[in-house]
Write a protein that holds these residues in place. Structure first.
Motif, PDB file in Angstrom:
ATOM      1  N   GLU A  20       0.818  -1.211   0.000  1.00 31.84           N
ATOM      2  CA  GLU A  20       0.000   0.000   0.000  1.00 31.84           C
ATOM      3  C   GLU A  20       0.856   1.266   0.000  1.00 31.84           C
ATOM      4  O   GLU A  20       0.525   2.244  -0.676  1.00 31.84           O
ATOM      5  N   ASN A  21       1.949   1.259   0.751  1.00 30.73           N
ATOM      6  CA  ASN A  21       2.816   2.440   0.796  1.00 30.73           C
ATOM      7  C   ASN A  21       3.409   2.747  -0.572  1.00 30.73           C
ATOM      8  O   ASN A  21       3.592   3.914  -0.940  1.00 30.73           O
ATOM      9  N   PHE A  22       3.704   1.700  -1.324  1.00 32.03           N
ATOM     10  CA  PHE A  22       4.225   1.888  -2.683  1.00 32.03           C
ATOM     11  C   PHE A  22       3.192   2.593  -3.553  1.00 32.03           C
ATOM     12  O   PHE A  22       3.504   3.563  -4.255  1.00 32.03           O
ATOM     13  N   PHE A  23       1.957   2.128  -3.517  1.00 35.17           N
ATOM     14  CA  PHE A  23       0.907   2.685  -4.373  1.00 35.17           C
ATOM     15  C   PHE A  23       0.444   4.059  -3.905  1.00 35.17           C
ATOM     16  O   PHE A  23       0.104   4.912  -4.727  1.00 35.17           O
ATOM     17  N   TYR A  24       0.413   4.277  -2.599  1.00 36.01           N
ATOM     18  CA  TYR A  24      -0.129   5.521  -2.068  1.00 36.01           C
ATOM     19  C   TYR A  24       0.904   6.645  -1.957  1.00 36.01           C
ATOM     20  O   TYR A  24       0.542   7.815  -1.997  1.00 36.01           O
ATOM     21  N   ALA A  25       2.188   6.290  -1.800  1.00 36.45           N
ATOM     22  CA  ALA A  25       3.180   7.326  -1.516  1.00 36.45           C
ATOM     23  C   ALA A  25       4.467   7.211  -2.328  1.00 36.45           C
ATOM     24  O   ALA A  25       4.882   8.167  -2.982  1.00 36.45           O
ATOM     25  N   HIS A  26       5.103   6.059  -2.291  1.00 31.62           N
ATOM     26  CA  HIS A  26       6.460   5.942  -2.833  1.00 31.62           C
ATOM     27  C   HIS A  26       6.522   6.155  -4.341  1.00 31.62           C
ATOM     28  O   HIS A  26       7.425   6.835  -4.845  1.00 31.62           O
ATOM     29  N   LEU A  27       5.579   5.582  -5.077  1.00 28.66           N
ATOM     30  CA  LEU A  27       5.583   5.754  -6.538  1.00 28.66           C
ATOM     31  C   LEU A  27       5.286   7.202  -6.903  1.00 28.66           C
ATOM     32  O   LEU A  27       5.901   7.757  -7.826  1.00 28.66           O
ATOM     33  N   ASP A  28       4.374   7.842  -6.170  1.00 28.84           N
ATOM     34  CA  ASP A  28       4.070   9.258  -6.414  1.00 28.84           C
ATOM     35  C   ASP A  28       5.309  10.127  -6.200  1.00 28.84           C
ATOM     36  O   ASP A  28       5.597  11.026  -6.999  1.00 28.84           O
ATOM     37  N   SER A  29       6.029   9.850  -5.116  1.00 33.06           N
ATOM     38  CA  SER A  29       7.242  10.621  -4.821  1.00 33.06           C
ATOM     39  C   SER A  29       8.285  10.426  -5.907  1.00 33.06           C
ATOM     40  O   SER A  29       8.955  11.382  -6.315  1.00 33.06           O
ATOM     41  N   ALA A  30       8.419   9.192  -6.379  1.00 33.82           N
ATOM     42  CA  ALA A  30       9.397   8.901  -7.437  1.00 33.82           C
ATOM     43  C   ALA A  30       9.077   9.681  -8.706  1.00 33.82           C
ATOM     44  O   ALA A  30       9.971  10.279  -9.325  1.00 33.82           O
TER      45      ALA A  30
END
Length: 225
Positions: free
Chosen positions: A128-138
């Motif tokens: 979930e952290n990947f989809f909600y935050a980490h990919l957006d930040s990248a």
């Protein structure tokens, strides 16, 4: 089975249905070429949708997902794929080999996580952290970095900002590696259980057999020696 495989299976199954329907409407009912074609296409579409719904139901049942959970995850996957395409568009904008490698690794990790979640939608909850935050930040930081690095004039503040962005992107890569490990955690645990069971089974098979004619008491006595 992947979404591409599901789609191929539906089309492979439905094309003969469509052709058969055309022949039935054209020869059996005398509907005419164009009407038969339209009706055959209609049968194809209805059949395709029905099979797709059945496939989705089987996936939901297999992974114990509700209807709303399944379609929410599918929407998240679509959004994630859009963001990965945005990352891919940055390849020609970075100006150094190190930044290119960094972007390549980021894309590789993102695509791997998305692929695993496509195969097993329940894994979404492990990433979930990947989809909600980490990919957006990248995506956001990569876009800003590409914009800054393309500027002809670079003062000390801009150079500092570029280096800070590179460092942050490297940190995001590390975090995304952890995201991938989280997604794979249940598979690794399952593999360990399978290995333990396999080792136990092999151990049972390798227990010494007593010689033909040897009594049960003699066998037990020999085992304790």
């Amino acid at each position: 089975m992947s979404e591409v495989a599901h789609s191929f299976f539906r089309h492979f199954l439905n094309i003969p249905i469509m052709v058969s329907s055309w022949f039935i409407f054209f020869f059996a009912f005398g509907s005419g070429f164009f009407l038969s074609s339209a009706l055959g296409l209609g049968v194809y579409l209805v059949s395709n949708i029905s099979i797709k719904k059945l496939q989705q139901h089987r996936i939901m049942k297999k992974h114990q997902l509700t209807h709303s959970e399944y379609f929410f995850i599918q929407n998240q996957l679509k959004e994630a794929n859009k963001k990965v395409r945005t990352l891919n568009s940055q390849y020609l904008k970075v100006r150094s080999i190190s930044s290119f490698k960094q972007l390549f690794e980021m894309n590789r990790l993102a695509k791997r996580i998305i692929s695993l979640v496509k195969g097993n939608p329940r894994k979404f909850y492990q990433a979930e952290n990947f989809f909600y935050a980490h990919l957006d930040s990248a995506v956001e930081l990569t876009s800003k970095y590409s914009l800054l690095v393309a500027q002809p004039v670079k003062n000390s503040d801009m150079k500092f900002a570029l280096q800070d962005t590179r460092d942050t992107l490297q940190a995001i890569n590390t975090v995304m590696e952890e995201d991938l490990k989280d997604v794979l955690a249940s598979d690794i645990e399952h593999l360990k259980m399978e290995l333990d069971f396999a080792k136990l089974s092999v151990g049972v098979k390798e227990r010494p057999l007593y010689v033909k004619g040897e009594s049960e008491d003699e066998r037990k006595t020999s085992e304790f020696k």
